[in-house]
Design an enzyme around this catalytic site. Structure first.
Site, PDB file in Angstrom:
ATOM      1  N   CYS A  88      -7.789  45.788  20.662  1.00  0.00           N
ATOM      2  CA  CYS A  88      -8.220  46.157  22.010  1.00  0.00           C
ATOM      3  C   CYS A  88      -7.427  45.325  23.013  1.00  0.00           C
ATOM      4  CB  CYS A  88      -9.724  45.980  22.194  1.00  0.00           C
ATOM      5  SG  CYS A  88     -10.236  44.350  22.729  1.00  0.00           S
ATOM      6  N   GLU A  89      -7.031  45.983  24.090  1.00  0.00           N
ATOM      7  CA  GLU A  89      -6.174  45.288  25.050  1.00  0.00           C
ATOM      8  C   GLU A  89      -6.954  44.310  25.934  1.00  0.00           C
ATOM      9  OE1 GLU A  89      -4.249  48.351  27.266  1.00  0.00           O
ATOM     10  OE2 GLU A  89      -5.839  48.467  28.763  1.00  0.00           O
ATOM     11  N   HIS A  90      -8.283  44.346  25.869  1.00  0.00           N
ATOM     12  CA  HIS A  90      -9.064  43.430  26.703  1.00  0.00           C
ATOM     13  C   HIS A  90      -9.269  42.080  26.044  1.00  0.00           C
ATOM     14  CE1 HIS A  90     -10.662  47.496  28.138  1.00  0.00           C
ATOM     15  NE2 HIS A  90      -9.780  47.064  29.023  1.00  0.00           N
ATOM     16  N   HIS A  91      -9.399  42.071  24.710  1.00  0.00           N
ATOM     17  CA  HIS A  91      -9.674  40.813  24.009  1.00  0.00           C
ATOM     18  C   HIS A  91      -8.653  40.521  22.913  1.00  0.00           C
ATOM     19  CE1 HIS A  91     -13.531  42.449  25.545  1.00  0.00           C
ATOM     20  NE2 HIS A  91     -13.727  41.194  25.899  1.00  0.00           N
ATOM     21  N   GLN A 129      -9.585  52.669  23.010  1.00  0.00           N
ATOM     22  CA  GLN A 129      -9.788  53.819  22.120  1.00  0.00           C
ATOM     23  C   GLN A 129      -9.531  55.153  22.822  1.00  0.00           C
ATOM     24  OE1 GLN A 129     -13.465  53.644  19.894  1.00  0.00           O
ATOM     25  NE2 GLN A 129     -13.384  55.823  19.390  1.00  0.00           N
ATOM     26  N   HIS A 157     -15.649  48.160  17.075  1.00  0.00           N
ATOM     27  CA  HIS A 157     -14.916  47.219  17.922  1.00  0.00           C
ATOM     28  C   HIS A 157     -15.381  45.794  17.657  1.00  0.00           C
ATOM     29  CE1 HIS A 157     -12.942  50.144  20.736  1.00  0.00           C
ATOM     30  NE2 HIS A 157     -13.796  50.919  20.099  1.00  0.00           N
ATOM     31  N   CYS A 159     -14.559  43.174  19.213  1.00  0.00           N
ATOM     32  CA  CYS A 159     -14.851  42.419  20.448  1.00  0.00           C
ATOM     33  C   CYS A 159     -16.299  42.606  20.865  1.00  0.00           C
ATOM     34  CB  CYS A 159     -13.892  42.803  21.573  1.00  0.00           C
ATOM     35  SG  CYS A 159     -14.025  44.500  22.130  1.00  0.00           S
TER      36      CYS A 159
HETATM   37 ZN   LIG Z   1     -12.290  44.363  23.696  1.00  0.00          ZN
END
Ligand SMILES: [Zn+2]
Length: 198
Positions: A88-91, A129, A157, A159
């Site tokens: 995931c590009e956030h975490h 996703q 996920h 995260c």
């Molecule tokens: Zn994430």
């Protein structure tokens, strides 16, 4: 860029990444110089390069590499239960699960093994996703120009699960489609064929 130059760049980037990971390990309160961690920065750098290698690959070229003219077959082609692993590009934590892809050919079909390759190439990048689902759909639509394409992805996920934001084992499902799949009946046919998963 020649293959040797690309390899050289990869090795140079790996060395630099390893230096950063060494700082990260220390900043997290560990001692990067203790024995068990000595080779960790380099291993992490190598693993992260592998997990993001999709940036250096061209999914449309993969599809075109095994594209055949087939004017008579107008049934749904389905490739289901494609395992994928992404970040995931956030975490930058893993999300993974299964992708299911269907398309209805107009003029061209592609080798069945190429669809999982396309999934893999887009998954080996920093992703969300929803975008992963859309990019797979767009790539097949633009390259094979079928009468319709539909992509369904179910994923867990880390995260969310590891941080306790979501119940363990909960699945997130996304889907996207074009053309004939705009008809509910066509979508249903596909969903029925993959439904034991959902
Ligand atoms: Zn994430």
């Amino acid at each position: 860029m020649t293959k040797e130059e690309a390899n050289e760049n990869t090795l140079q980037a790996r060395e630099e990444l390893a230096g950063h990971y060494k700082s990260i390990i220390n900043l997290l309160g560990e001692d990067a110089d203790r024995e068990g961690l000595l080779k960790t920065p380099e291993r992490v750098a190598k693993a992260m390069q592998f997990l993001t290698k999709g940036y250096n690959e061209d999914p449309a070229a993969v599809l075109r590499g095994a594209m055949f003219k087939e004017e008579d077959y107008k049934q749904m082609v389905i490739v289901k239960d494609i395992d994928f692993f992404s970040l995931c590009e956030h975490h930058m934590l893993p999300f993974f699960g299964k992708a299911h892809v269907a398309y209805i050919p107009k003029k061209y079909i592609t080798g069945l093994s190429k669809i999982p390759r396309v999934v893999d190439i887009f998954a080996r990048r920093l992703q969300i996703q929803e975008r992963l689902t859309m990019q797979i759909k767009d790539c097949i639509q633009q390259t094979l120009d079928p009468l319709g394409v539909m992509v369904v992805i179910e994923a867990q996920h880390m995260c969310m699960q590891m941080r306790g934001v979501e119940k363990q084992n909960s699945l997130t499902t996304t889907s996207d489609f074009t053309g004939f799949f705009q008809q509910a009946k066509t979508r249903e046919e596909f969903m029925n064929l993959i439904k034991h998963n959902l």
